[in-house]
Scaffold this motif. Structure first.
Motif, PDB file in Angstrom:
ATOM      1  N   PHE A  93      41.925  36.826  33.172  1.00 18.72           N
ATOM      2  CA  PHE A  93      41.746  38.213  33.607  1.00 18.72           C
ATOM      3  C   PHE A  93      42.707  39.147  32.866  1.00 18.72           C
ATOM      4  O   PHE A  93      42.346  40.277  32.516  1.00 18.72           O
ATOM      5  N   PHE A 104      37.902  37.070  42.050  1.00 20.14           N
ATOM      6  CA  PHE A 104      38.161  38.251  41.234  1.00 20.14           C
ATOM      7  C   PHE A 104      39.132  39.231  41.906  1.00 20.14           C
ATOM      8  O   PHE A 104      39.397  40.302  41.362  1.00 20.14           O
ATOM      9  N   MET A 161      42.070  40.615  39.895  1.00 24.47           N
ATOM     10  CA  MET A 161      41.752  41.346  38.665  1.00 24.47           C
ATOM     11  C   MET A 161      42.578  42.624  38.543  1.00 24.47           C
ATOM     12  O   MET A 161      43.066  42.958  37.455  1.00 24.47           O
TER      13      MET A 161
END
Length: 287
Positions: A42, A201, A204
């Protein structure tokens, strides 16, 4: 790029190291069970996305110029990023940073071996005193995996800073940083898939923030090390330890002890002395 004074190059490195600590602090906020390789992936992706539009500002050259050196630096950068997450997650912020600052000392013999730089006795003395300060801070009674990871980070930082000399000087800083992150994405993706953890995620945004801070640091390093002799300015890297102590105290309640204070004096005082000496020498040469 015109050659800048040693004092200015060292000042830039001081600013860069202060900013880099905030990237480390964001990494430390990760959950202990976070997927390391996913987070590093990421960081690579967000860094490339941040830099891509900036690559077309100002003077630019072909992205393929000096590609072999970008590939080498990019994968060394990736290795450093992985071990940095491991080290920071397992150690107090100031302690991890103290070990990272073995990088300037490692740069001295590397610069002498690969770039034939002549080392002044003052530069060697400052680096040795700084490293003594690092040892006082960490008081190494045993070598554990986190300490080894931090030392690997220091080695990758030293090599990457020296390899800046090999990069095409016609490429702007944004192009250089973009390629450094872009070339490592395939390997980072492969490692994330090999890791086998469910995709999450949520980190992120943390990765994007960490990338932003570390990109500023990396850009400053490119400007400084392209313009000055590594053996004369590398000791300025030690300055970020003060910020690491402050951030660790305020953000993570990591209270520094007497050893940290003594070690910091060993690190910072010789640095200030060297900057003063180099400024005098530069003034004499130009007068």
């Amino acid at each position: 790029m015109p050659k800048m004074s040693v004092g200015l190059a060292m000042t830039l490195l001081v600013i860069g190291n202060l900013i880099a600590v905030f990237s480390d602090a964001l990494i430390k906020t990760l959950s202990p069970d976070s997927a390391v390789y996913q987070f590093v992936l990421f960081r690579q992706i967000t860094a490339a996305l941040i830099l891509l539009p900036l690559c077309f500002l100002g003077h630019k050259t072909s992205f393929s110029l000096g590609l072999k050196w970008h590939i080498l630096r990019g994968h060394i950068w990736l290795i450093g990023a992985i071990f940095m997450v491991i080290a920071i997650s397992s150690m107090p912020l100031a302690t991890a940073n103290a070990i990272f600052y073995a990088a300037p000392l490692l740069m001295l013999p590397l610069a002498m071996m690969f770039f034939k730089e002549k080392l002044s006795s003052k530069a060697v003395a400052v680096a040795i005193l700084g490293f003594i300060g690092v040892l006082i801070v960490i008081r190494p009674t045993q070598i554990d995996w986190a300490a080894i990871a931090a030392l690997i980070v220091a080695l990758t930082m030293a090599i990457n800073n020296l390899l800046i000399r090999k990069l095409p000087k016609k490429q702007n800083v944004f192009q250089t940083l973009f390629l450094t992150n872009l070339v490592g994405i395939p390997v980072a993706l492969s490692l994330a898939l090999w890791e086998g953890k469910p995709w999450d995620f949520a980190p992120m945004l943390t990765a994007a923030g960490s990338s932003s801070f570390i990109l500023i640091y990396a850009g400053i390093c490119i400007v400084a090390y392209r313009s000055g002799e590594a053996s004369k300015i590398a000791s300025a890297e030690y300055s970020g330890l003060l910020c690491a102590v402050a951030v660790g105290l305020v953000w993570f309640d990591e209270v520094p002890d007497l050893a940290m204070a003594i070690g910091t004096v060993f690190i910072i005082a010789p640095l200030l002395w060297l900057a003063k000496v180099e400024a005098k020498n530069t003034k004499k040469m130009t007068s």
